[in-house]
Structures are given as C-alpha cells and as structure tokens.
Scaffold this active site. Structure first.
Site, PDB file in Angstrom:
ATOM      1  N   LYS A 116       0.810  -1.217   0.000  1.00 31.81           N
ATOM      2  CA  LYS A 116       0.000   0.000   0.000  1.00 31.81           C
ATOM      3  C   LYS A 116       0.846   1.271   0.000  1.00 31.81           C
ATOM      4  CE  LYS A 116      -4.376  -1.600   1.885  1.00 31.81           C
ATOM      5  NZ  LYS A 116      -4.181  -3.002   1.569  1.00 31.81           N
ATOM      6  N   GLU A 200      -2.391   6.952   7.845  1.00 26.42           N
ATOM      7  CA  GLU A 200      -3.110   7.848   6.941  1.00 26.42           C
ATOM      8  C   GLU A 200      -4.151   8.647   7.714  1.00 26.42           C
ATOM      9  OE1 GLU A 200      -3.363   5.694   2.560  1.00 26.42           O
ATOM     10  OE2 GLU A 200      -5.028   5.509   3.955  1.00 26.42           O
ATOM     11  N   ARG A 293      -7.288  -7.787  -9.682  1.00 31.56           N
ATOM     12  CA  ARG A 293      -8.053  -9.010  -9.944  1.00 31.56           C
ATOM     13  C   ARG A 293      -9.488  -8.615 -10.281  1.00 31.56           C
ATOM     14  NH1 ARG A 293     -11.109  -8.776  -5.376  1.00 31.56           N
ATOM     15  NH2 ARG A 293     -10.088  -8.118  -3.456  1.00 31.56           N
TER      16      ARG A 293
END
Length: 445
Positions: A116, A200, A293
């Site tokens: 990430k 974050e 995906r």
C-alpha cells in the site's frame, strides 16, 4: 481464443467463470478441496481435480498441486478468480514460466500495487489524489506518533500488505495509536508475513467509491464506470451499486480519469479496480488501493454496461480485442448487488451448516450468482459468501423495488443467513435517500 481453462478457485466465483467458459465453448477445469467435492462448480466443469484437504493452504493455495492439475488436464490457461492466489505475484510468474496463460494483470503490476505504501507513492507520482499519510513504513510506535502529529488525528493504522478490509485500525489520540500500531503490526506479520504499517488520515464520514478498469491487449486502459460500496461491516462490503448516487457527472469524469491514470502508471492489463474514499462534504476523493483481480462486485458493472467481464478478461489474456467499442462506453440503468452470507443478520458472525432449503428468486432484472444448492454443506473453512443477489432496473428506484421482492422470495434454511438484514436495509430511509456513508450499518445497529 483460449481453448481450455483451469479455474483456481471455488464456490460462487468458480461457478461464474465456468458459466462464461461454457458459453464460449472453452473446456472448463475445476480444482477443488475434499470438503467441496459436492458443490455445483465441481459438477458443472468439464473436468475436476481434487487438489487437497479442506485447509486452503493445502488445496486452493497449494501452487504445486494446482500446477500439477493444470498439466494433467492439458489446461492452456489459469483464471484465479478472487481471493486465494489471485493477487499472488509469485504464482502469476510461476504460471507463465510453466508455459500457461495467466488470466490477470502482469506480476509486476500485482507487486507494485500489493504494497500500500508503494502504491500510494506511485499514484501520487501519477497525479492520482492520495490521502495525507506516510510515504514509508512507520518503523515503530514513536515513528507512528510523529507521523500522526503531522497528519492530524484521527488516523487510520493500516497493514501495508493488507487487503479486503483486514489489518486496519483507527486511533483518535496517541495512546490509542500506540495500541493500534502494535495490534495491526502483529496481525500483519501473522496474516501477511509483512509487519509494515502505514499511517493515513482517517475520515469519520466517508464514502467508498471504486472504478472498474480494464487494461486492453493493445495497451489502452479504459474505465467502465464507478461502483458505490459504502454499506460495510468490519470494513468489508455487503452491498454495491452502480452508478453511485453520490457521484455527479463532473465528479464521475474526475474519478474515471484518475482511475485510467492509475492503470497506465503500472502498465495495467486485464481487469482491476481502483478503490477510493470520497469525502461527501468537500467532494474530494483519495486513492485507497488497487485490487489487481476481478472483484466480487463485478456483476453490477456488467449489468450497467452490458459486458461480460470474465469474457473480456479471457480476450485480453489471449491478446484479442474487446467485444465492445472502448470509445463508445455508455452506462444504462442502475444495478445493486447484495452479498448473501452464511452469517447472522445482527452481529454478522459466521454460521455454517447444511443447507436444507435453497430457493433462488427470479424474474425480470434479477440475477443470482450462487455457489451452493440444497443439500450442500457450508463449512467453516472458507469465506461465508453463499451467493450474490444482483438486480437492475431503469433507475435506482426500480432496482430497489426489485431487490425488495427478490430478498423476500429468496429462501435459505440450515446455515445462518443475513437476508433479514437486507430486508431491513431496503426500507432504511438513509439508504433509500442515497445519502449514506460507511457508517450506515453501525447506525442501523
């Protein structure tokens, strides 16, 4: 076109991929665990191979057994579905080194988006908005506290290698941050083998909006609209709809453009999803992650855009052009998906068991992608998803009406089931208004 396809997955998504393969005249090969031998996807495949016991590590994540099954059956390609090995870059590389076609994005793109922090940095460099946060892992609780001082509380503590809503925590002050840091780090090491943690900004009121992208064989990346995914429990989705009732035409154009840039930044091929957080107060959105995906919720995009995303995946993997004109994509109507899970409708705790009754709804605008039938046993070894109930209509109001009727007609007995929750949600004024956020399920409870 690919002539033979091994589906390295189970249940609903394996059955759904096999359905498209059958329509296209592609020989479909299923792999299954001992526990899943009686499920519909096994009997509906042209050929099936048992790859191990119930434990996913010994069956659906058993690379050696899956590749052996591919060799034994003469499979030309492997489709990983979602979950299990679908975002495993090493598996993708191994498939291709074995001379097979990988139906998914390249291993380099999977690697780039799997971390990430790396993904955030790549997106920021590509001009995709990212939330204020760390550009490298917080090495220890003190580093996390220092980062939070610059970001501002509350903050989200996230496993850099996490996904699917796992490995996350919220901290409103320093004491909570230290606790959450240790918890998330330990969880990440245990679940993902990587204890890296990022910090974050946390948005107390936020919507979860994502964009379906498709990287074509000719190198172009196209966006097939957005999906609203804000009805969640434990940061995991329960309901998705398209288009989002929160997104104006101007905001949609910004969303789609950012998603295309995200895909182009990593040379993306095949199907993927760019997930974002939307601040409804300011109409700002921020990159959350890219799922490399096919998504669970892909059917709502299929119904609104009139495409079969599995077929498009197969065409990209085979080096073929899409069935649609990328320059003339246009949505039509509204679609809603409800995830029918084997879990109680109040606390959402899993409740496996033998299915004694299974009656699916039908009618105009109703689609059911299911993994089970009456007589099957829902085991505790896998995800609790039983089926996806998808409805579409000329507009959101018609889609909601069809969803109500379909939920009322859907009969499941044996395992626990969350259908009563959806009956409640479809009468909830906040949901009906379209002005809801990721806290809606908590407010209903």
């Amino acid at each position: 076109m690919i002539e033979s396809l091994l589906v390295a997955n189970r249940g609903e998504i394996a059955r759904r991929i096999i359905r498209t393969a059958n329509r296209l005249g592609i020989r479909a090969i299923a792999v299954h665990s001992e526990a899943d031998a009686g499920l519909p996807f096994v009997t509906e495949a042209d050929e099936a191979v048992c790859v191990g016991p119930a434990n996913p590590a010994q069956s659906y994540r058993n690379v050696e057994a899956i590749l052996a099954a591919a060799k034994a059956t003469g499979a030309q390609a492997i489709h990983p579905g979602y979950g299990f090995l679908s975002e495993n870059a090493d598996f993708a590389r191994t498939v291709e080194r074995s001379g097979l076609i990988w139906v998914g994005p390249g291993a380099d793109a999977i690697t780039a988006m799997g971390d990430k922090i790396n993904a955030r940095n790549l997106m920021a460099a590509a001009g995709v908005p990212v939330a204020p946060g760390t550009t490298e892992p917080a090495a220890d609780p003190d580093a996390a506290v220092a980062a939070a001082a610059g970001i501002g509380y509350p903050v989200m503590v996230k496993a850099a290698a996490g996904g699917g809503g796992m490995g996350m925590g919220v901290a409103a002050d320093e004491a909570a941050l230290r606790t959450e840091y240790d918890r998330v780090r330990a969880f990440a090491e245990r679940m993902f083998g990587d204890g890296s943690v990022l910090i974050e900004r946390y948005f107390p009121r936020v919507r979860h909006v994502e964009v379906q992208i498709l990287g074509l064989a000719d190198g172009r990346v196209v966006a097939l609209g957005e999906r609203e995914c804000s009805v969640q429990r434990r940061n995991q989705k329960l309901v998705e709809e398209s288009p989002s009732p929160a997104v104006s035409p101007e905001l949609r154009a910004r969303f789609l453009a950012a998603a295309v840039r995200a895909g182009e930044a990593v040379g993306y091929r095949n199907a993927g999803t760019v997930e974002c957080l939307l601040d409804p107060a300011t109409q700002e959105f921020f990159f959350l992650e890219m799922n490399t995906r096919l998504q669970v919720e892909h059917p709502v995009t299929e119904l609104v855009y009139g495409v079969d995303l599995v077929e498009e995946q197969l065409r990209v993997a085979a080096g073929l052009a899409p069935t649609f004109d990328p320059d003339a994509l246009a949505p039509r109507g509204h679609a809603i998906e409800l995830r029918i899970n084997a879990e109680d409708p109040k606390r959402f705790l899993p409740g496996p068991g033998a299915i004694t009754t299974w009656r699916e709804p039908g009618g105009e605008g109703v689609r059911v992608d299911s993994g089970y039938v009456a007589g099957n046993n829902v085991t505790p070894f896998y995800d609790s998803l039983l089926a996806k109930l998808i409805v579409n209509g000329r507009d959101r109001a018609e889609a909601v009406e069809r969803a109500r009727a379909a939920v009322a007609a859907f009969e499941v007995a044996g395992p626990k089931c969350n259908l009563p929750f959806f009956a409640e949600l479809l009468e909830n004024e906040e949901f009906l208004s379209g002005d809801y956020d990721t806290g809606i399920v908590g407010r209903m409870r």
